[in-house]
Design a protein around this motif. Sequence first.
Motif, PDB file in Angstrom:
ATOM      1  N   LEU A   4      38.962  31.256  30.393  1.00 59.77           N
ATOM      2  CA  LEU A   4      39.638  32.278  29.596  1.00 59.77           C
ATOM      3  C   LEU A   4      39.045  32.297  28.199  1.00 59.77           C
ATOM      4  N   TYR A   5      38.611  33.478  27.781  1.00 55.15           N
ATOM      5  CA  TYR A   5      38.060  33.660  26.441  1.00 55.15           C
ATOM      6  C   TYR A   5      38.894  34.704  25.711  1.00 55.15           C
ATOM      7  N   LYS A   6      39.285  34.396  24.489  1.00 57.45           N
ATOM      8  CA  LYS A   6      39.978  35.391  23.682  1.00 57.45           C
ATOM      9  C   LYS A   6      38.916  36.205  22.960  1.00 57.45           C
ATOM     10  N   ILE A   7      38.799  37.491  23.327  1.00 61.58           N
ATOM     11  CA  ILE A   7      37.743  38.312  22.737  1.00 61.58           C
ATOM     12  C   ILE A   7      38.247  39.144  21.565  1.00 61.58           C
ATOM     13  N   VAL A  36      33.541  44.143  29.916  1.00 62.63           N
ATOM     14  CA  VAL A  36      33.296  42.906  30.656  1.00 62.63           C
ATOM     15  C   VAL A  36      31.809  42.577  30.725  1.00 62.63           C
ATOM     16  N   ALA A  37      30.979  43.576  31.045  1.00 62.52           N
ATOM     17  CA  ALA A  37      29.540  43.333  31.187  1.00 62.52           C
ATOM     18  C   ALA A  37      28.891  42.933  29.870  1.00 62.52           C
ATOM     19  N   VAL A  38      29.489  43.339  28.751  1.00 67.30           N
ATOM     20  CA  VAL A  38      28.964  42.938  27.442  1.00 67.30           C
ATOM     21  C   VAL A  38      29.488  41.568  27.051  1.00 67.30           C
ATOM     22  N   ALA A  39      30.775  41.338  27.313  1.00 65.60           N
ATOM     23  CA  ALA A  39      31.408  40.093  26.876  1.00 65.60           C
ATOM     24  C   ALA A  39      31.006  38.883  27.708  1.00 65.60           C
ATOM     25  N   THR A  63      48.993  27.711  28.633  1.00 64.55           N
ATOM     26  CA  THR A  63      49.575  28.276  27.422  1.00 64.55           C
ATOM     27  C   THR A  63      48.488  28.479  26.384  1.00 64.55           C
ATOM     28  N   MET A  64      48.464  29.661  25.805  1.00 64.01           N
ATOM     29  CA  MET A  64      47.497  30.000  24.766  1.00 64.01           C
ATOM     30  C   MET A  64      48.239  30.022  23.433  1.00 64.01           C
ATOM     31  N   PRO A  65      48.184  28.940  22.676  1.00 59.04           N
ATOM     32  CA  PRO A  65      48.986  28.854  21.452  1.00 59.04           C
ATOM     33  C   PRO A  65      48.580  29.853  20.380  1.00 59.04           C
ATOM     34  N   GLU A  66      47.362  30.396  20.470  1.00 56.92           N
ATOM     35  CA  GLU A  66      46.920  31.326  19.436  1.00 56.92           C
ATOM     36  C   GLU A  66      47.554  32.695  19.562  1.00 56.92           C
ATOM     37  N   GLY A  67      48.310  32.939  20.650  1.00 51.46           N
ATOM     38  CA  GLY A  67      49.141  34.123  20.726  1.00 51.46           C
ATOM     39  C   GLY A  67      48.477  35.367  21.248  1.00 51.46           C
ATOM     40  N   ALA A  68      49.014  36.529  20.811  1.00 52.97           N
ATOM     41  CA  ALA A  68      48.665  37.827  21.366  1.00 52.97           C
ATOM     42  C   ALA A  68      47.182  38.131  21.223  1.00 52.97           C
ATOM     43  N   GLY A  69      46.639  38.784  22.245  1.00 53.31           N
ATOM     44  CA  GLY A  69      45.235  39.138  22.167  1.00 53.31           C
ATOM     45  C   GLY A  69      44.737  39.800  23.435  1.00 53.31           C
ATOM     46  N   ILE A  70      43.462  40.141  23.415  1.00 49.23           N
ATOM     47  CA  ILE A  70      42.768  40.617  24.609  1.00 49.23           C
ATOM     48  C   ILE A  70      41.942  39.447  25.128  1.00 49.23           C
ATOM     49  N   TYR A  71      42.122  39.118  26.383  1.00 52.20           N
ATOM     50  CA  TYR A  71      41.472  37.958  26.979  1.00 52.20           C
ATOM     51  C   TYR A  71      40.512  38.391  28.085  1.00 52.20           C
ATOM     52  N   LEU A  72      39.390  37.738  28.140  1.00 53.55           N
ATOM     53  CA  LEU A  72      38.435  37.896  29.234  1.00 53.55           C
ATOM     54  C   LEU A  72      38.612  36.706  30.160  1.00 53.55           C
ATOM     55  N   TYR A  73      38.832  36.969  31.447  1.00 57.45           N
ATOM     56  CA  TYR A  73      38.885  35.853  32.389  1.00 57.45           C
ATOM     57  C   TYR A  73      37.683  35.916  33.330  1.00 57.45           C
ATOM     58  N   VAL A  74      37.064  34.750  33.522  1.00 60.20           N
ATOM     59  CA  VAL A  74      35.829  34.652  34.298  1.00 60.20           C
ATOM     60  C   VAL A  74      35.974  33.537  35.344  1.00 60.20           C
ATOM     61  N   PRO A  75      36.362  33.881  36.566  1.00 53.54           N
ATOM     62  CA  PRO A  75      36.381  32.863  37.621  1.00 53.54           C
ATOM     63  C   PRO A  75      34.952  32.379  37.902  1.00 53.54           C
ATOM     64  N   GLN A  76      34.797  31.071  38.040  1.00 51.67           N
ATOM     65  CA  GLN A  76      33.475  30.504  38.275  1.00 51.67           C
ATOM     66  C   GLN A  76      33.131  30.532  39.766  1.00 51.67           C
ATOM     67  N   PRO A  77      31.855  30.756  40.098  1.00 53.23           N
ATOM     68  CA  PRO A  77      31.467  30.749  41.516  1.00 53.23           C
ATOM     69  C   PRO A  77      31.887  29.445  42.187  1.00 53.23           C
ATOM     70  N   ILE A  95      39.520  41.829  32.045  1.00 50.79           N
ATOM     71  CA  ILE A  95      40.260  41.548  30.824  1.00 50.79           C
ATOM     72  C   ILE A  95      41.745  41.743  31.057  1.00 50.79           C
ATOM     73  N   LEU A  96      42.545  41.128  30.209  1.00 53.37           N
ATOM     74  CA  LEU A  96      43.979  41.356  30.233  1.00 53.37           C
ATOM     75  C   LEU A  96      44.489  41.413  28.803  1.00 53.37           C
ATOM     76  N   TYR A  97      45.589  42.126  28.645  1.00 48.55           N
ATOM     77  CA  TYR A  97      46.210  42.314  27.342  1.00 48.55           C
ATOM     78  C   TYR A  97      47.531  41.568  27.344  1.00 48.55           C
ATOM     79  N   ALA A  98      47.759  40.750  26.349  1.00 47.88           N
ATOM     80  CA  ALA A  98      48.991  39.979  26.272  1.00 47.88           C
ATOM     81  C   ALA A  98      49.560  40.090  24.849  1.00 47.88           C
ATOM     82  N   PRO A  99      50.872  40.446  24.766  1.00 47.34           N
ATOM     83  CA  PRO A  99      51.883  40.446  25.821  1.00 47.34           C
ATOM     84  C   PRO A  99      51.947  41.759  26.580  1.00 47.34           C
TER      85      PRO A  99
END
Length: 345
Positions: free
Chosen positions: A68-71, A108-111, A138-152, A166-170
């Motif tokens: 999970l990366y917070k972009i 996604v392709a850029v990030a 738990t992501m203590p840094e809070g609200a954001g746009i996150y990129l999730y990348v499942p590994q092969p 990507i996902l938007y939280a909350p």
Amino acid sequence: MKKAVFKSKGLIGIILGALLIIGCLQITGLKAAGRINPNTPITITAKIAENDQSIFAQEFDGKLQIRLYKIADIGETGKATIEAGFEDIDLGILDQNPSPEDIIDNIVAVAEPIAKDMEDYTTIEINREDGESEKTVTMPEGAGIYLYVPQPAADRRYTYTFTSYILYAPTSTYIMTGQGSDQWQYDVEFTIKSEAEQAYGDLAITKTLDTFNKSLGKASFVYKVTATLDNEVVLNNVYSIDFDKAGSKTRTIKDLPASAVVTVEEIYTGASYEAVGNEIVSGLVIKPGDTVTANFENDYNGNLISGGISAENQFTVDENGNLIWTDKDGNPKEQLHMEPAETFR
């Protein structure tokens, strides 16, 4: 930092609307909600859907890691601030009613290539060996746009790849369903999307000839290889190894399907060489990206009969290029296909 300002509901509706399109749902409208608390911790759950009938969901029994990366950071008014390192991402696409493909191509392709070299990420690990179907962090840094990348991932038979997104939280119940409460929910989740591909491995036949009689000329040894997968024969072929001196040689058959069970039988040694030990090696299991080996050993037995196939006349080739194995009187025993070793996929 590059900043982008959005109306918070518009941004959320676009991103989650795109996500829900994938899940066969559609958002048709949003209503206003209160401000986002950017300091509230976010919990993110990765899950495998209960009704997922994919090969991954049904058969994988290893560990799946998701990064999970917070972009982008999201303020209480919906202002998105790109995180350091991701400045090349243009979130403006989110104001253009993008499709999932648009988001994948432009965000996604850029990030993802940028994230690949970053050490700052959170790992979610789902242990399928223990029967886990979801895991929360738990992501203590809070609200954001996150990129999730499942590994092969890989198991004994397949290699698995996954969709990054990507996902938007909350989020809120209203955003997710089109009805109900619009109160912000700081617990969000996403579902794993997988693809499975048959993995392959190699088989090596290693022959050791202890003694070679030069006066007899070339010594040929022939091996019948049979491989089965799910009770079906996926390979029935013969291979020869020729010697002009004592020593060891290896013949490698490439790209056999992983998990195939292989039997290798030495079916021809010539009249002047005899087996030392095994004439059949069975129960070999092909492993992904690896090589399993069948070992054979022969020695000169004192006879003065040439060991070449043509001299023994126990093999002939028909008009289709198939090798016919005959007995000493020339009667066919079996037709053996001599296809190239590179044609198993």
